[in-house]
Motif scaffolding. Structure first.
Motif, PDB file in Angstrom:
ATOM      1  N   ALA A   1       0.825  -1.280  -0.097  1.00 28.49           N
ATOM      2  CA  ALA A   1      -0.110   0.190  -0.203  1.00 28.49           C
ATOM      3  C   ALA A   1       1.109   1.200   0.121  1.00 28.49           C
ATOM      4  O   ALA A   1       0.561   2.230  -0.615  1.00 28.49           O
ATOM      5  CB  ALA A   1      -0.943   0.203   1.229  1.00 28.49           C
ATOM      6  N   ALA A   2       1.833   1.084   0.629  1.00 30.67           N
ATOM      7  CA  ALA A   2       2.661   2.458   0.758  1.00 30.67           C
ATOM      8  C   ALA A   2       3.544   2.515  -0.646  1.00 30.67           C
ATOM      9  O   ALA A   2       3.841   3.452  -1.119  1.00 30.67           O
ATOM     10  CB  ALA A   2       4.025   2.285   1.668  1.00 30.67           C
ATOM     11  N   ASP A   3       3.979   1.358  -1.088  1.00 31.06           N
ATOM     12  CA  ASP A   3       4.556   1.687  -2.564  1.00 31.06           C
ATOM     13  C   ASP A   3       3.506   2.228  -3.578  1.00 31.06           C
ATOM     14  O   ASP A   3       3.847   2.965  -4.448  1.00 31.06           O
ATOM     15  CB  ASP A   3       4.744   0.031  -3.102  1.00 31.06           C
TER      16      ASP A   3
ATOM     17  N   ALA B   1       5.430   0.618  -9.925  1.00 35.28           N
ATOM     18  CA  ALA B   1       4.091  -0.037  -9.994  1.00 35.28           C
ATOM     19  C   ALA B   1       4.503  -1.519 -10.218  1.00 35.28           C
ATOM     20  O   ALA B   1       3.753  -2.347  -9.620  1.00 35.28           O
ATOM     21  CB  ALA B   1       3.333   0.568 -10.967  1.00 35.28           C
ATOM     22  N   ARG B   2       5.115  -2.073 -11.161  1.00 33.78           N
ATOM     23  CA  ARG B   2       5.466  -3.274 -11.740  1.00 33.78           C
ATOM     24  C   ARG B   2       6.026  -3.976 -10.423  1.00 33.78           C
ATOM     25  O   ARG B   2       6.046  -5.413 -10.598  1.00 33.78           O
ATOM     26  CB  ARG B   2       6.217  -3.345 -12.978  1.00 33.78           C
ATOM     27  N   ARG B   3       6.668  -3.492  -9.451  1.00 31.26           N
ATOM     28  CA  ARG B   3       7.515  -4.185  -8.390  1.00 31.26           C
ATOM     29  C   ARG B   3       6.423  -4.529  -7.236  1.00 31.26           C
ATOM     30  O   ARG B   3       6.570  -5.503  -6.654  1.00 31.26           O
ATOM     31  CB  ARG B   3       8.497  -3.373  -7.760  1.00 31.26           C
ATOM     32  N   ILE B   4       5.388  -4.168  -7.435  1.00 28.59           N
ATOM     33  CA  ILE B   4       4.338  -4.465  -6.442  1.00 28.59           C
ATOM     34  C   ILE B   4       3.607  -5.882  -6.780  1.00 28.59           C
ATOM     35  O   ILE B   4       3.192  -6.016  -8.064  1.00 28.59           O
ATOM     36  CB  ILE B   4       3.158  -3.352  -6.168  1.00 28.59           C
ATOM     37  N   PRO B   5       3.642  -7.013  -5.835  1.00 25.50           N
ATOM     38  CA  PRO B   5       3.211  -8.092  -6.182  1.00 25.50           C
ATOM     39  C   PRO B   5       1.607  -7.999  -6.726  1.00 25.50           C
ATOM     40  O   PRO B   5       1.085  -7.385  -6.043  1.00 25.50           O
ATOM     41  CB  PRO B   5       3.404  -8.888  -5.088  1.00 25.50           C
TER      42      PRO B   5
ATOM     43  N   PRO C   1      16.250  -0.676 -11.431  1.00 30.10           N
ATOM     44  CA  PRO C   1      16.322  -0.875 -10.217  1.00 30.10           C
ATOM     45  C   PRO C   1      17.338  -1.752  -9.258  1.00 30.10           C
ATOM     46  O   PRO C   1      18.075  -1.466  -8.357  1.00 30.10           O
ATOM     47  CB  PRO C   1      14.977  -1.535  -9.677  1.00 30.10           C
ATOM     48  N   LEU C   2      17.669  -2.806 -10.054  1.00 28.10           N
ATOM     49  CA  LEU C   2      18.684  -4.023  -9.783  1.00 28.10           C
ATOM     50  C   LEU C   2      20.186  -3.247  -9.453  1.00 28.10           C
ATOM     51  O   LEU C   2      20.969  -3.665  -8.835  1.00 28.10           O
ATOM     52  CB  LEU C   2      18.776  -5.159 -10.638  1.00 28.10           C
ATOM     53  N   VAL C   3      20.577  -2.185 -10.446  1.00 28.36           N
ATOM     54  CA  VAL C   3      21.733  -1.566 -10.474  1.00 28.36           C
ATOM     55  C   VAL C   3      22.065  -0.274 -10.059  1.00 28.36           C
ATOM     56  O   VAL C   3      23.094   0.406 -10.042  1.00 28.36           O
ATOM     57  CB  VAL C   3      22.557  -1.743 -11.870  1.00 28.36           C
ATOM     58  N   GLU C   4      20.877   0.151  -9.208  1.00 31.98           N
ATOM     59  CA  GLU C   4      20.853   1.499  -8.786  1.00 31.98           C
ATOM     60  C   GLU C   4      22.080   2.053  -7.867  1.00 31.98           C
ATOM     61  O   GLU C   4      22.742   2.911  -8.096  1.00 31.98           O
ATOM     62  CB  GLU C   4      19.547   2.079  -8.202  1.00 31.98           C
ATOM     63  N   ASN C   5      22.397   0.791  -7.012  1.00 37.67           N
ATOM     64  CA  ASN C   5      23.399   1.215  -5.984  1.00 37.67           C
ATOM     65  C   ASN C   5      24.893   1.164  -6.664  1.00 37.67           C
ATOM     66  O   ASN C   5      25.822   1.770  -6.409  1.00 37.67           O
ATOM     67  CB  ASN C   5      23.367   0.390  -4.860  1.00 37.67           C
ATOM     68  N   LEU C   6      24.760   0.284  -7.683  1.00 35.75           N
ATOM     69  CA  LEU C   6      26.260   0.084  -8.125  1.00 35.75           C
ATOM     70  C   LEU C   6      26.478   1.366  -9.110  1.00 35.75           C
ATOM     71  O   LEU C   6      27.617   1.773  -9.308  1.00 35.75           O
ATOM     72  CB  LEU C   6      26.382  -1.069  -9.017  1.00 35.75           C
ATOM     73  N   PHE C   7      25.369   1.722  -9.689  1.00 36.52           N
ATOM     74  CA  PHE C   7      25.447   2.773 -10.589  1.00 36.52           C
ATOM     75  C   PHE C   7      25.941   4.404  -9.826  1.00 36.52           C
ATOM     76  O   PHE C   7      26.899   4.725 -10.117  1.00 36.52           O
ATOM     77  CB  PHE C   7      24.179   3.085 -11.462  1.00 36.52           C
ATOM     78  N   ALA C   8      25.283   4.205  -8.612  1.00 38.06           N
ATOM     79  CA  ALA C   8      25.640   5.312  -7.858  1.00 38.06           C
ATOM     80  C   ALA C   8      26.945   5.528  -7.296  1.00 38.06           C
ATOM     81  O   ALA C   8      27.857   6.452  -7.063  1.00 38.06           O
ATOM     82  CB  ALA C   8      24.529   5.471  -6.697  1.00 38.06           C
TER      83      ALA C   8
END
Length: 612
Positions: A254-256, A289-293, A460-467
């Protein structure tokens, strides 16, 4: 150990400091500029011993702290090639002895906690000096926490305190930090600080048993403190993480969903400002939105997921021209002095905007036209040639008919011109601009992580490595940045092609094993031009894809690049390219939030230069 003569000098310096009363000097001064306070005091001081002591404290205070770096947390305040500010390894044994006294006898934590940390950090016997590490944590933990202090250096000092405390099992001090921050969340009327504290506690894994208290503060801020749209999104991200960590998955969903709605609200409010900005937010909403089950998606969310791709494509098509509609601060053919002036004295956001907006993305049509004109009537357009790697291997030949439907001679000439473009930007823009920016501002990994998390283009999967790659580049560690960013840009390409329905895998017909297709093959897809635009697609092909051109992805992936090249213009340019990708939509959105902003003001580095 220091000899007798040196010991006498140390005692003289300490005596001068004790008589001077450092705490009185710092009382009422701005902790962020304590180095200036010490230097001004040194200039007016009587006696060499006191001058030496105050200059030492100025140098210590000037060092930039990065609380996320364990063994090298302090870096110079400025680095001008042959000249730089102090770093811990510059401290002499006499300096360390003076700092021992400062750590234990000076109350002000802005200098005494740092002195204690440096004593331990530079100790040849850390075990015996462990008390100084503990003392640093105690001083930082006991320091009153305010939003002003947090925005200056509080996040970094507490980050350093948490790193030390966790390794040394200083549970009481860690608990004190936790309680101080949770209480600050509950009492402050500044929404941005509530969001920052929640993000910090989650990042440092310091939530503990206070999940409900933190959630209560987040809900209060969301309902009553009128957060900005970006702050609201950060709050909802933290809320979802907290709920998920507590096993309350349906509430987290719901928060997502609330975050998706917040992003769509922003997209709607900015639709008239810029289609580039609108597309940025729409794609961000779609990804989240697509990450929400599926089992927790509302009917409203399911409708959004079905309808957003068409809206994204429409906005994206109308925004292609805007990707190059960023004005330069000065023509890059002008002297480096003008590059420096374009970033000097600006806020961090405006300085970075001037740096990334100082030159355009390479324009495909223009580069192709120039190549064709230079080959028109030339014998070079008809004779063959070969490309050799640095180790002597033949890796390409102009006997190949074409590259991406472009005749081979034209493609090679385009790459030749592109290499000049790379060198001009890397050496003439990025290096001089970043020298000024990193002198005047501190760029933290947390800042860049927030920037990247706000960029819909980064998967989303590579956000931290990109940063992290962007962070290393901001520290002029180009080789590290290159080795992180090259594969993440490949992941970015694969992600967006796959999202558009392009098959990014190949299957071995004999054993049915599926493997991912490399970036060179992926970029042969005609959909790449549609998804990224012809200019961006051209740059990705020219910069990363082989065997012609810089071929950075292949060189990095197979360990074929040397230290010199890994720190050279191609690596610097790749960092600038990656920064530009994520910074343009962020900055446009930031400027669009300003009430007085016009469409023209939404362009980084606005001046009288050429369109980029």
């Amino acid at each position: 150990m220091v000899d007798d003569n040196a010991s006498a000098q140390v005692e003289e310096v300490i005596a001068a400091l004790a008589a001077y009363e450092v705490d009185n000097l710092l009382a009422g001064s701005d902790p962020e500029h304590s180095d200036t306070t010490f230097r001004e005091a040194a200039a007016a001081a009587d006696g060499d011993a006191l001058k030496r002591a105050l200059i030492l404290l100025a140098d210590v205070a000037s060092m930039m702290l990065d609380g996320d770096q364990w063994d090298s947390p302090y870096s110079p305040w400025a680095n001008f090639g042959t000249h730089r500010g102090m770093i811990p390894s510059d401290l002499t044994q006499q300096d360390i002895e003076i700092l021992r006294w400062v750590a234990t006898e000076v109350s002000d934590p802005s200098i005494s906690a740092r002195a204690a940390d440096l004593v331990w950090l530079q100790s040849s016997d850390r075990g015996s000096d462990l008390k100084f590490a503990k003392l640093a944590v105690e001083k930082w933990a006991a320091e009153p926490m305010t939003s002003d202090g947090w925005s200056r250096a509080g996040r970094e000092t507490l980050g350093r305190a948490v790193s030390i405390g966790r390794r040394m099992n200083l549970s009481d001090q860690l608990q004190a930090i936790n309680e101080t921050l949770v209480e600050a969340m509950a009492s402050t009327d500044e929404a941005w600080w509530v969001a920052q504290i929640a993000d910090f506690l989650l990042e440092k894994r310091m939530v503990g048993s206070r999940t409900d208290d933190i959630l209560k503060s987040l809900d209060r801020a969301l309902l009553t403190l009128e957060p900005t749209l970006s702050t609201k999104q950060l709050m909802l991200t933290s809320k979802a993480r907290l709920l998920r960590g507590a096993g309350r998955d349906e509430e987290a969903a719901a928060a997502d969903e609330a975050q998706v709605e917040a992003i769509l609200d922003e997209a709607a409010s900015r639709a008239g400002d810029s289609k580039l900005v609108e597309a940025h937010f729409l794609e961000g909403a779609y990804q989240r939105a697509r990450r929400i089950p599926r089992k927790w998606r509302s009917a409203r969310l399911s409708e959004l997921i079905a309808g957003l791709p068409a809206r994204i494509r429409e906005a994206g098509e109308r925004s292609l021209d805007e990707m190059s509609a960023i004005q330069t601060g000065a023509d890059i053919s002008e002297p480096v002095r003008l590059v420096r002036e374009s970033v000097l004295g600006k806020s961090l956001e405006d300085a970075l905007a001037a740096m990334v907006g100082h030159a355009p993305f390479s324009k495909f049509a223009e580069t192709k036209s120039q190549a064709e004109k230079s080959l028109d009537g030339s014998i070079l357009g008809s004779i063959g040639g070969s490309t050799f790697a640095s180790d002597g291997r033949k890796v390409d030949s102009t006997e190949v008919d074409n590259y991406y439907q472009i005749p081979s001679p034209v493609w090679h000439r385009m790459l030749f011109n592109y290499d000049l473009h790379i060198s001009m930007i890397a050496i003439g823009v990025v290096v001089p601009a970043m020298e000024i920016i990193t002198t005047e501002h501190r760029i933290s990994e947390a800042d860049l992580r927030y920037l990247v998390n706000s960029a819909a283009i980064v998967p989303p999967l590579v956000e931290n490595l990109f940063a992290l790659g962007l962070y290393y580049g901001s520290r002029h560690e180009w080789a590290a940045a290159l080795h992180l960013l090259a594969p993440q840009i490949e992941a970015l390409v694969r992600y967006h092609l796959r999202e558009a329905g392009v098959d990014t895998e190949r299957i071995d017909s004999e054993n049915s094993i599926s493997t991912e297709t490399g970036i060179s093959t992926l970029m042969k897809s005609h959909e790449a031009d549609e998804i990224f635009g012809v200019d961006l697609a051209w740059e990705i092909r020219a910069l990363l894809c082989g065997p012609t051109g810089p071929n950075l992805r292949n060189l990095v992936a197979h360990g074929l690049i040397g230290a010199g090249a890994a720190n050279g213009p191609h690596a610097i340019y790749l960092w600038w390219f990656a920064m530009k990708l994520v910074f343009i939509p962020y900055y446009n959105a930031l400027r669009a939030q300003e009430p007085q902003a016009t469409d023209e003001q939404n362009e980084p580095g606005q001046a009288n230069g050429d369109d980029s």
